[in-house]
Design a protein around this motif. Structure first.
Motif, PDB file in Angstrom:
ATOM      1  N   ALA A   1      -0.094  11.927 -14.658  1.00 45.81           N
ATOM      2  CA  ALA A   1       0.932  10.915 -14.910  1.00 45.81           C
ATOM      3  C   ALA A   1       1.400  10.266 -13.608  1.00 45.81           C
ATOM      4  O   ALA A   1       1.600   9.053 -13.543  1.00 45.81           O
ATOM      5  CB  ALA A   1       2.116  11.551 -15.631  1.00 45.81           C
ATOM      6  N   LEU A   2       1.568  11.073 -12.567  1.00 48.98           N
ATOM      7  CA  LEU A   2       2.095  10.534 -11.314  1.00 48.98           C
ATOM      8  C   LEU A   2       1.054   9.715 -10.559  1.00 48.98           C
ATOM      9  O   LEU A   2       1.362   8.652 -10.027  1.00 48.98           O
ATOM     10  CB  LEU A   2       2.610  11.668 -10.426  1.00 48.98           C
ATOM     11  N   THR A   3      -0.173  10.229 -10.516  1.00 45.22           N
ATOM     12  CA  THR A   3      -1.191   9.522  -9.726  1.00 45.22           C
ATOM     13  C   THR A   3      -1.646   8.234 -10.390  1.00 45.22           C
ATOM     14  O   THR A   3      -2.152   7.336  -9.718  1.00 45.22           O
ATOM     15  CB  THR A   3      -2.407  10.429  -9.472  1.00 45.22           C
ATOM     16  N   SER A   4      -1.472   8.135 -11.710  1.00 45.36           N
ATOM     17  CA  SER A   4      -1.914   6.907 -12.383  1.00 45.36           C
ATOM     18  C   SER A   4      -1.081   5.703 -11.964  1.00 45.36           C
ATOM     19  O   SER A   4      -1.519   4.568 -12.097  1.00 45.36           O
ATOM     20  CB  SER A   4      -1.836   7.089 -13.906  1.00 45.36           C
ATOM     21  N   ASN A   5       0.111   5.942 -11.460  1.00 47.96           N
ATOM     22  CA  ASN A   5       0.979   4.832 -11.064  1.00 47.96           C
ATOM     23  C   ASN A   5       0.980   4.586  -9.565  1.00 47.96           C
ATOM     24  O   ASN A   5       1.770   3.780  -9.083  1.00 47.96           O
ATOM     25  CB  ASN A   5       2.422   5.103 -11.523  1.00 47.96           C
ATOM     26  N   GLN A   6       0.127   5.288  -8.848  1.00 49.89           N
ATOM     27  CA  GLN A   6       0.178   5.154  -7.396  1.00 49.89           C
ATOM     28  C   GLN A   6      -0.825   4.120  -6.899  1.00 49.89           C
ATOM     29  O   GLN A   6      -1.885   3.918  -7.490  1.00 49.89           O
ATOM     30  CB  GLN A   6      -0.110   6.505  -6.740  1.00 49.89           C
ATOM     31  N   LYS A   7      -0.460   3.489  -5.801  1.00 51.80           N
ATOM     32  CA  LYS A   7      -1.344   2.517  -5.150  1.00 51.80           C
ATOM     33  C   LYS A   7      -1.506   2.925  -3.689  1.00 51.80           C
ATOM     34  O   LYS A   7      -0.643   3.585  -3.125  1.00 51.80           O
ATOM     35  CB  LYS A   7      -0.722   1.122  -5.189  1.00 51.80           C
ATOM     36  N   PHE A   8      -2.591   2.461  -3.110  1.00 50.23           N
ATOM     37  CA  PHE A   8      -2.732   2.640  -1.675  1.00 50.23           C
ATOM     38  C   PHE A   8      -1.734   1.734  -0.965  1.00 50.23           C
ATOM     39  O   PHE A   8      -1.310   0.708  -1.507  1.00 50.23           O
ATOM     40  CB  PHE A   8      -4.146   2.288  -1.223  1.00 50.23           C
ATOM     41  N   ALA A   9      -1.391   2.101   0.247  1.00 51.42           N
ATOM     42  CA  ALA A   9      -0.385   1.335   0.989  1.00 51.42           C
ATOM     43  C   ALA A   9      -0.849  -0.106   1.190  1.00 51.42           C
ATOM     44  O   ALA A   9      -0.058  -1.047   1.086  1.00 51.42           O
ATOM     45  CB  ALA A   9      -0.113   2.003   2.332  1.00 51.42           C
ATOM     46  N   TYR A  10      -2.133  -0.280   1.417  1.00 54.93           N
ATOM     47  CA  TYR A  10      -2.613  -1.640   1.682  1.00 54.93           C
ATOM     48  C   TYR A  10      -2.547  -2.493   0.415  1.00 54.93           C
ATOM     49  O   TYR A  10      -2.526  -3.713   0.481  1.00 54.93           O
ATOM     50  CB  TYR A  10      -4.030  -1.616   2.268  1.00 54.93           C
ATOM     51  N   GLN A  11      -2.545  -1.818  -0.747  1.00 61.06           N
ATOM     52  CA  GLN A  11      -2.410  -2.575  -1.989  1.00 61.06           C
ATOM     53  C   GLN A  11      -0.943  -2.853  -2.300  1.00 61.06           C
ATOM     54  O   GLN A  11      -0.586  -3.942  -2.762  1.00 61.06           O
ATOM     55  CB  GLN A  11      -3.024  -1.786  -3.144  1.00 61.06           C
ATOM     56  N   ALA A  12      -0.098  -1.862  -2.043  1.00 60.35           N
ATOM     57  CA  ALA A  12       1.301  -1.991  -2.434  1.00 60.35           C
ATOM     58  C   ALA A  12       2.063  -2.952  -1.529  1.00 60.35           C
ATOM     59  O   ALA A  12       2.944  -3.665  -2.003  1.00 60.35           O
ATOM     60  CB  ALA A  12       1.971  -0.621  -2.417  1.00 60.35           C
ATOM     61  N   PHE A  13       1.727  -2.982  -0.268  1.00 62.63           N
ATOM     62  CA  PHE A  13       2.565  -3.696   0.674  1.00 62.63           C
ATOM     63  C   PHE A  13       1.913  -4.923   1.288  1.00 62.63           C
ATOM     64  O   PHE A  13       2.517  -5.595   2.111  1.00 62.63           O
ATOM     65  CB  PHE A  13       3.024  -2.748   1.788  1.00 62.63           C
ATOM     66  N   ALA A  14       0.676  -5.201   0.904  1.00 61.12           N
ATOM     67  CA  ALA A  14       0.026  -6.383   1.452  1.00 61.12           C
ATOM     68  C   ALA A  14       0.458  -7.621   0.669  1.00 61.12           C
ATOM     69  O   ALA A  14       0.758  -7.557  -0.520  1.00 61.12           O
ATOM     70  CB  ALA A  14      -1.488  -6.225   1.392  1.00 61.12           C
ATOM     71  N   THR A  15       0.522  -8.732   1.354  1.00 59.54           N
ATOM     72  CA  THR A  15       0.801 -10.014   0.699  1.00 59.54           C
ATOM     73  C   THR A  15      -0.300 -10.990   1.094  1.00 59.54           C
ATOM     74  O   THR A  15      -1.201 -10.654   1.875  1.00 59.54           O
ATOM     75  CB  THR A  15       2.157 -10.573   1.143  1.00 59.54           C
ATOM     76  N   SER A  16      -0.189 -12.219   0.563  1.00 55.21           N
ATOM     77  CA  SER A  16      -1.177 -13.219   0.951  1.00 55.21           C
ATOM     78  C   SER A  16      -1.039 -13.575   2.426  1.00 55.21           C
ATOM     79  O   SER A  16      -1.978 -14.081   3.033  1.00 55.21           O
ATOM     80  CB  SER A  16      -1.007 -14.473   0.090  1.00 55.21           C
ATOM     81  N   GLY A  17       0.125 -13.290   2.987  1.00 55.31           N
ATOM     82  CA  GLY A  17       0.333 -13.634   4.387  1.00 55.31           C
ATOM     83  C   GLY A  17       0.289 -12.462   5.332  1.00 55.31           C
ATOM     84  O   GLY A  17       0.378 -12.633   6.538  1.00 55.31           O
ATOM     85  N   ALA A  18       0.194 -11.259   4.807  1.00 52.51           N
ATOM     86  CA  ALA A  18       0.203 -10.096   5.686  1.00 52.51           C
ATOM     87  C   ALA A  18      -0.761  -9.036   5.165  1.00 52.51           C
ATOM     88  O   ALA A  18      -0.721  -8.675   3.991  1.00 52.51           O
ATOM     89  CB  ALA A  18       1.610  -9.509   5.765  1.00 52.51           C
ATOM     90  N   ARG A  19      -1.645  -8.601   6.028  1.00 51.15           N
ATOM     91  CA  ARG A  19      -2.573  -7.530   5.668  1.00 51.15           C
ATOM     92  C   ARG A  19      -2.070  -6.252   6.314  1.00 51.15           C
ATOM     93  O   ARG A  19      -1.853  -6.207   7.517  1.00 51.15           O
ATOM     94  CB  ARG A  19      -3.971  -7.869   6.172  1.00 51.15           C
ATOM     95  N   VAL A  20      -1.867  -5.231   5.492  1.00 49.28           N
ATOM     96  CA  VAL A  20      -1.240  -4.010   6.015  1.00 49.28           C
ATOM     97  C   VAL A  20      -2.213  -3.232   6.889  1.00 49.28           C
ATOM     98  O   VAL A  20      -1.890  -2.760   7.934  1.00 49.28           O
ATOM     99  CB  VAL A  20      -0.718  -3.145   4.861  1.00 49.28           C
ATOM    100  N   SER A  21      -3.416  -3.089   6.442  1.00 46.64           N
ATOM    101  CA  SER A  21      -4.409  -2.413   7.268  1.00 46.64           C
ATOM    102  C   SER A  21      -5.765  -2.768   6.691  1.00 46.64           C
ATOM    103  O   SER A  21      -5.872  -3.460   5.688  1.00 46.64           O
ATOM    104  CB  SER A  21      -4.214  -0.902   7.267  1.00 46.64           C
ATOM    105  N   GLU A  22      -6.758  -2.274   7.296  1.00 46.57           N
ATOM    106  CA  GLU A  22      -8.097  -2.555   6.801  1.00 46.57           C
ATOM    107  C   GLU A  22      -8.761  -1.237   6.441  1.00 46.57           C
ATOM    108  O   GLU A  22      -9.300  -0.565   7.314  1.00 46.57           O
ATOM    109  CB  GLU A  22      -8.918  -3.289   7.853  1.00 46.57           C
ATOM    110  N   PRO A  23      -8.687  -0.847   5.198  1.00 43.86           N
ATOM    111  CA  PRO A  23      -9.258   0.454   4.810  1.00 43.86           C
ATOM    112  C   PRO A  23     -10.729   0.537   5.182  1.00 43.86           C
ATOM    113  O   PRO A  23     -11.489  -0.396   4.983  1.00 43.86           O
ATOM    114  CB  PRO A  23      -9.064   0.476   3.305  1.00 43.86           C
TER     115      PRO A  23
END
Lengths: 79, 345
Positions: A21-43
């Motif tokens: 239940a918990l992991t189904s709602n989780q995202k990687f940081a680069y998915q959760a916090f990236a925007t069209s103007g900011a890339r969080v990291s490059e996995p």
């Protein structure tokens, strides 16, 4: 003894259910916090890798560039 | 000729000296600081610039500007974090070690002084009475198993890198700590569920009453040889029940705050949650150690209550006489009693 074994089994089952239940709602940081103007990291090229386990390029991510710039790289002109 | 040259040189030097102040005047105008070090405009650029002290008067932390949606990343300086770190890395290991080792030491001393509490043989010895049914035992053991794993994995957060990692090496410790973290996060759910079930199942028998005060005044049968009256749970057991309910609720709330970080609290709130969670967790472990002691080594016959569910009737009569009378009155010839038929009372 039956009550004890049933309790252990129930604890494991509830724990696994909580994990799913918990992991189904989780995202990687680069998915959760990236925007069209900011890339969080490059996995795949960051220090810890997309799974945060130190493996920079696990197989299942080999075909997914995750936001890598496409096209030919630009090079500075040399005189 | 020579005199004319000398005169010309003198005039040139004098002219230079006369014109020099005018030449450096623009430069002096750029620097308003006078010879005495004071700015004629009253400004003190260095002293009046924005500094930490000024910013902390406006807000408890200093933040910057960021372009990603995660506003927590804008946090630059949070002084409470230093206090939290001092507690986490300085005080907490000592508090944990003193509380847990102290409790183990006290129990060892108590065992040496009191020995194992043994029920005297009576005519009722050998007959059994059902103390906890299967559902009660299931609830207890599910919560207990989770508690033991949560305790060990929780202690690993505090002591693992200090005690375990030097023994087994960083690689093995890393893998172990990762699995300990998984177990801590996921077994917290059956633990919370178990605490809630125990609360519902046993609260009726754990309401404090006047007999509990008499039990406490008599030393609970632990100090001395007599056995004060008790219903299904004596005052000590009621204390364990309310400790589990209270600490379990506190651990659940603070744990949920950490399972869903920053959902309801900010960075300072997260640190406070960790402090509360760790301190109550240590007290919880110390309290349960005493519970485990008296339920196993400390008292002969006590483990059967949660092991098979049935206890010796003589043991039950000695420690929970009012409960035995109540049960026998309710099911004098019913399924509560096994072995020889219960005498009619």
């Amino acid at each position: 003894m039956k009550a004890f074994i049933a309790a252990v089994v129930a604890a494991i089952l509830l724990g696994v259910a909580a994990m799913l239940a918990l992991t189904s709602n989780q995202k990687f940081a680069y998915q959760a916090f990236a925007t069209s103007g900011a890339r969080v990291s490059e996995p795949g090229t960051n220090l810890v890798g997309p799974r945060w386990n130190g493996d920079p390029a696990p197989d299942e991510f080999a075909g997914e560039p995750h936001g890598k710039a496409e096209g030919a790289a630009s090079h500075p002109k040399r005189s | 000729m020579r005199r004319a040259l000398t005169l010309l040189s003198t005039l040139l030097v004098a002219g230079t000296l006369w014109a020099a102040p005018g030449a450096v005047a623009p430069v002096q105008a750029q620097n308003p600081i006078q010879a005495d070090g004071q700015n004629p405009m009253g400004a003190r650029p260095t002293a009046d610039s924005v500094n930490e002290e000024f910013l902390f008067k406006q807000a408890p932390k200093i933040t910057g500007r960021i372009s990603i949606p995660d506003q927590k990343a804008a946090n630059l300086i949070q002084p409470q974090g230093r206090e939290y770190q001092m507690f986490r890395e300085g005080w907490l290991p000592w508090i944990g070690a003193l509380a847990i080792l102290g409790m183990l030491g006290l129990l060892a001393l108590f065992f040496l002084w009191r020995g194992r509490i043994i029920t005297e043989h009576s005519q009722e010895s050998g007959r059994k009475i059902l103390r906890f049914n299967a559902f009660e035992r299931f609830t207890h053991w599910m919560t207990a198993v989770c508690f033991i794993i949560l305790s060990l994995s929780g202690l690993n957060y505090i002591f693992g890198k200090r005690l375990l990692m030097p023994l087994i090496g960083p690689d093995a410790f890393g893998a172990l700590a990762q699995w300990a973290k998984y177990s801590h996060v996921y077994l917290a759910w059956p633990f919370m569920f178990g605490v809630a079930m125990m609360f519902v199942v046993w609260i009726r028998d754990n309401i404090p009453n006047r007999i509990d005060w008499e039990w406490i005044k008599a030393g609970g049968g632990i100090i001395g040889s007599g056995h004060p009256h008790a219903h299904r749970f004596n005052a000590g057991q009621k204390g364990v029940f309310w400790m589990v309910a209270g600490f379990g609720a506190a651990m659940s709330v603070t744990g949920l705050m950490m399972l869903f970080p920053f959902a309801l609290v900010d960075i300072n709130g997260m640190q406070v949650m960790q402090v509360i969670h760790s301190l109550i967790g240590i007290a919880f472990i110390a309290g349960i150690l005493a519970h485990i002691y008296i339920g196993t080594l400390g008292m002969k016959g006590a483990y059967d209550a949660m092991g098979s569910g049935e206890v010796d009737l003589a043991w039950a009569r000695a420690h929970h006489d009012l409960w035995v009378e109540q049960e026998q009155a309710r099911t004098a010839s019913g399924p509560q009693l096994r072995g020889r038929p219960a005498p009619a009372e």
